[in-house]
Design a protein around this motif. Structure first.
Motif, PDB file in Angstrom:
ATOM      1  N   ALA A  42     -13.501 -10.573   4.748  1.00 15.28           N
ATOM      2  CA  ALA A  42     -12.614  -9.586   5.083  1.00 15.28           C
ATOM      3  C   ALA A  42     -12.457  -9.650   6.423  1.00 15.28           C
ATOM      4  N   LEU A  43     -11.539  -8.837   6.941  1.00 17.21           N
ATOM      5  CA  LEU A  43     -11.243  -8.680   8.388  1.00 17.21           C
ATOM      6  C   LEU A  43     -11.880  -7.292   9.059  1.00 17.21           C
ATOM      7  N   PRO A  44     -12.255  -7.514  10.253  1.00 14.34           N
ATOM      8  CA  PRO A  44     -12.882  -6.293  10.977  1.00 14.34           C
ATOM      9  C   PRO A  44     -11.839  -5.012  10.917  1.00 14.34           C
ATOM     10  N   GLY A  45     -12.327  -3.980  10.617  1.00 16.23           N
ATOM     11  CA  GLY A  45     -11.739  -2.688  10.536  1.00 16.23           C
ATOM     12  C   GLY A  45     -10.662  -2.385   9.528  1.00 16.23           C
ATOM     13  N   ILE A  46     -10.245  -3.444   8.934  1.00 16.89           N
ATOM     14  CA  ILE A  46      -9.088  -3.156   7.887  1.00 16.89           C
ATOM     15  C   ILE A  46      -9.447  -3.733   6.552  1.00 16.89           C
ATOM     16  N   GLY A  47     -10.467  -4.270   6.312  1.00 18.39           N
ATOM     17  CA  GLY A  47     -10.784  -4.829   4.973  1.00 18.39           C
ATOM     18  C   GLY A  47     -10.221  -5.943   4.641  1.00 18.39           C
ATOM     19  N   HIS A  48      -9.811  -6.016   3.084  1.00 16.18           N
ATOM     20  CA  HIS A  48      -9.192  -7.223   2.502  1.00 16.18           C
ATOM     21  C   HIS A  48      -7.714  -7.216   2.723  1.00 16.18           C
ATOM     22  N   ALA A  49      -7.408  -7.067   4.205  1.00 16.44           N
ATOM     23  CA  ALA A  49      -5.884  -7.173   4.564  1.00 16.44           C
ATOM     24  C   ALA A  49      -5.325  -8.472   4.418  1.00 16.44           C
ATOM     25  N   CYS A  50      -6.096  -9.531   4.241  1.00 16.00           N
ATOM     26  CA  CYS A  50      -5.395 -10.741   3.854  1.00 16.00           C
ATOM     27  C   CYS A  50      -5.572 -11.327   2.403  1.00 16.00           C
ATOM     28  N   GLY A  51      -6.156 -10.409   1.809  1.00 16.15           N
ATOM     29  CA  GLY A  51      -6.229 -10.474   0.215  1.00 16.15           C
ATOM     30  C   GLY A  51      -7.184 -11.567  -0.146  1.00 16.15           C
ATOM     31  N   HIS A  52      -8.068 -11.718   0.526  1.00 17.02           N
ATOM     32  CA  HIS A  52      -9.268 -12.710  -0.049  1.00 17.02           C
ATOM     33  C   HIS A  52      -9.974 -12.385  -1.325  1.00 17.02           C
ATOM     34  N   ASN A  53     -10.078 -11.181  -1.656  1.00 20.11           N
ATOM     35  CA  ASN A  53     -10.351 -10.953  -2.886  1.00 20.11           C
ATOM     36  C   ASN A  53      -9.668 -11.382  -4.211  1.00 20.11           C
TER      37      ASN A  53
ATOM     38  N   ILE B 240     -14.926  -6.937  -5.169  1.00 23.69           N
ATOM     39  CA  ILE B 240     -15.059  -7.451  -3.645  1.00 23.69           C
ATOM     40  C   ILE B 240     -14.122  -6.792  -2.781  1.00 23.69           C
ATOM     41  N   TRP B 241     -13.131  -6.168  -3.049  1.00 18.36           N
ATOM     42  CA  TRP B 241     -12.134  -5.396  -2.649  1.00 18.36           C
ATOM     43  C   TRP B 241     -12.833  -4.019  -1.823  1.00 18.36           C
TER      44      TRP B 241
ATOM     45  N   ASN C 160       0.692  -9.676   5.803  1.00 15.78           N
ATOM     46  CA  ASN C 160      -0.972  -9.837   5.685  1.00 15.78           C
ATOM     47  C   ASN C 160      -1.410  -9.495   7.319  1.00 15.78           C
ATOM     48  N   HIS C 161      -2.826  -9.085   7.145  1.00 13.96           N
ATOM     49  CA  HIS C 161      -3.601  -8.510   8.294  1.00 13.96           C
ATOM     50  C   HIS C 161      -2.984  -7.184   8.680  1.00 13.96           C
ATOM     51  N   THR C 162      -2.482  -6.343   7.837  1.00  9.58           N
ATOM     52  CA  THR C 162      -2.262  -5.061   8.151  1.00  9.58           C
ATOM     53  C   THR C 162      -2.912  -3.998   7.199  1.00  9.58           C
ATOM     54  N   GLU C 163      -2.926  -2.509   7.405  1.00 15.14           N
ATOM     55  CA  GLU C 163      -3.539  -1.838   6.401  1.00 15.14           C
ATOM     56  C   GLU C 163      -2.795  -1.654   5.147  1.00 15.14           C
ATOM     57  N   GLU C 164      -1.369  -1.759   5.359  1.00 15.43           N
ATOM     58  CA  GLU C 164      -0.620  -1.784   3.976  1.00 15.43           C
ATOM     59  C   GLU C 164      -0.928  -3.105   3.251  1.00 15.43           C
ATOM     60  N   TYR C 165      -1.151  -4.149   3.789  1.00 15.37           N
ATOM     61  CA  TYR C 165      -1.615  -5.329   2.638  1.00 15.37           C
ATOM     62  C   TYR C 165      -2.928  -5.118   2.253  1.00 15.37           C
ATOM     63  N   ALA C 166      -3.876  -4.640   2.905  1.00  8.30           N
ATOM     64  CA  ALA C 166      -5.103  -4.362   2.419  1.00  8.30           C
ATOM     65  C   ALA C 166      -5.156  -3.456   1.233  1.00  8.30           C
ATOM     66  N   LYS C 167      -4.270  -2.359   1.189  1.00  4.20           N
ATOM     67  CA  LYS C 167      -4.008  -1.482  -0.056  1.00  4.20           C
ATOM     68  C   LYS C 167      -3.440  -2.167  -1.188  1.00  4.20           C
ATOM     69  N   ALA C 168      -2.325  -2.928  -0.788  1.00  3.31           N
ATOM     70  CA  ALA C 168      -1.869  -3.953  -1.891  1.00  3.31           C
ATOM     71  C   ALA C 168      -2.644  -4.598  -2.661  1.00  3.31           C
ATOM     72  N   ALA C 169      -3.804  -5.137  -1.906  1.00  6.35           N
ATOM     73  CA  ALA C 169      -4.678  -6.367  -2.350  1.00  6.35           C
ATOM     74  C   ALA C 169      -5.574  -5.750  -3.397  1.00  6.35           C
ATOM     75  N   GLY C 170      -5.643  -4.483  -3.300  1.00  6.12           N
ATOM     76  CA  GLY C 170      -6.570  -3.729  -4.445  1.00  6.12           C
ATOM     77  C   GLY C 170      -5.717  -3.180  -5.318  1.00  6.12           C
TER      78      GLY C 170
END
Length: 414
Positions: A94-105, A29-30, A351-361
């Motif tokens: 996911a969020l526009p542009g920054i993917g799973h930056a809220c960790g919904h995966n 999903i991520w 949440n809602h940052t590129e750093e969080y998107a990386k952390a979610a995966g």
């Protein structure tokens, strides 16, 4: 007590045994982030996951919404409707542009893990006090339009007794008081004219947008400290020498309680209409998405989750004094007793940052994600095996809803 502890041990072992499979589910999903209501791949991944379990799950794809699903199991030897229906919710947009930056995966992984863990516990201890049905609902479009509210209106929660989900954050928390949110789209219609040769022939829609923005900025100083009002001018014209005939703004309104939100809506609408009157424009005020409610607290379930989390090694620091996030789970909490705890994923990124998107995966998130899933399933075991706790959770729900209804009579609740 012995039965409860044995069931908790079984579900933990089951989740641990599926750790790699659950991580692959999350990564699938991520790695393919999809926007709200467009989560075709995520939907298919989750439907396939439950279909391949091949252990009694009944799976319905495109359940009431094109990218929603429902997976159900049980109860053993009991007719449908006669059992306690425990539901786990999955989000996966996911969020526009920054993917799973809220960790919904990770939310999807938690829901799947908790469900298969609880199923294993119930199967091995059929003597528990309450017959149980386990339901997993895939709930799309949380980030944009409120898919859970569409599912509520379609009757997806009509047979659910308890509902559980957990959301990634910066810390473990059994409950955070989310806020309501309403989205406003405001469109001004004026009249185009040559801005230099014949400006008096025009009706300037950009002036209306600028006045409206200024009106709302002035309004902020009179708002309660916990209220939020923020927005942008999305469209302001096409060329400097043409009086803009059209402008558009998008604003979000947030308050802790729905009763406050109706008041803020009225104030904001007055600001928008005043700008139209001042400039001679016509105005459209549209609410393009559902209004999200605040989450009703259920302290019985939250306390059980915290106790189970601590037994698993989770730490619960002091809860923040305020929290400005919003979720359509709030609307579900007015319908069914449940909890929406938050869990740490191994990063201090927001949440809602590129750093969080990386952390979610990242691999490090897996320990925390599966721990949250175990704590949710263990909480379900507690109320299944102890009728008094189930009654307390239902009473918490009744009283919290009664207090909310005393504050406001809200015809748009669902």
């Amino acid at each position: 007590m012995e039965t409860r502890q044995r069931m908790k041990s079984v579900l933990q072992r089951r989740i641990d045994s599926m750790a790699q499979q659950l991580h692959r589910l999350s990564l699938d999903i991520w790695s393919r982030p999809e926007l709200s209501a467009q989560e075709v791949s995520a939907h298919d991944t989750l439907v396939r996951f439950f279909s391949e379990q091949n252990q009694g799950w009944t799976v319905q794809s495109q359940y009431k919404l094109p990218t929603a699903f429902r997976a159900s199991w049980g109860p053993l030897g009991v007719s449908r409707g006669a059992a306690l229906n425990v539901a786990f919710l999955c989000e996966y947009d996911a969020l526009p542009g920054i993917g799973h930056a809220c960790g919904h995966n990770l939310i999807a992984e938690v829901g799947a893990a908790a469900a298969v863990g609880l199923k294993a516990a119930v199967e091995t201890h059929a003597e528990q006090a309450v017959p149980v049905e386990i339901t997993v609902l895939g709930t799309p479009a949380e980030e944009a339009v409120g898919g859970k509210i569409d599912l509520i209106r379609a009757g997806a929660f009509s047979d659910v007794d308890l509902v559980f989900m957990a959301h990634p954050a910066q810390q473990d928390a059994p409950f955070l008081p989310t806020v309501t949110i309403a989205e406003m789209s405001v469109k001004y219609h004026g009249k185009a004219s040559h801005a230099s040769a014949y400006p008096w022939e025009g009706v300037n829609a950009l002036d209306a947008a600028v006045l409206a923005y200024s009106n709302l900025s002035a309004l902020r100083q009179q708002l309660k400290p916990e209220w939020r009002l923020h927005g942008i001018i999305k469209h302001g014209g096409v060329k400097p020498n043409i009086i803009p005939a059209y402008s558009e703004l998008e604003f979000y309104l947030r308050t802790p309680q729905l009763s406050d939100l109706w008041e803020l809506k009225a104030k904001a609408e007055a600001c928008f209409r005043a700008a139209a009157l001042a400039t001679g424009c016509q105005v459209e005020i549209i609410y393009p998405a559902h209004t999200y409610s605040n989450i009703l607290p259920n302290f019985t379930l939250a306390n059980l989750y915290e106790s189970n989390g601590k037994a698993l090694g989770m730490k619960f620091p002091e809860q923040p004094a305020s929290f400005s996030g919003s979720t359509d789970f709030g609307n579900v909490s007015f319908l069914v007793p449940g909890i929406h705890p938050f869990f740490y994923i191994g990063t201090d990124a927001l949440n809602h940052t590129e750093e969080y998107a990386k952390a979610a995966g990242a691999e490090v998130a897996q320990l925390h994600t599966l721990r949250a899933a175990k704590a949710l399933a263990m909480t379900a075991v507690d109320v299944m095996c102890c009728p008094d706790l189930l009654q307390q959770a239902r009473e918490d729900f009744r009283l919290a809803k009664l207090r909310a209804e005393d504050r406001h009579a809200n015809p748009e609740q669902t």
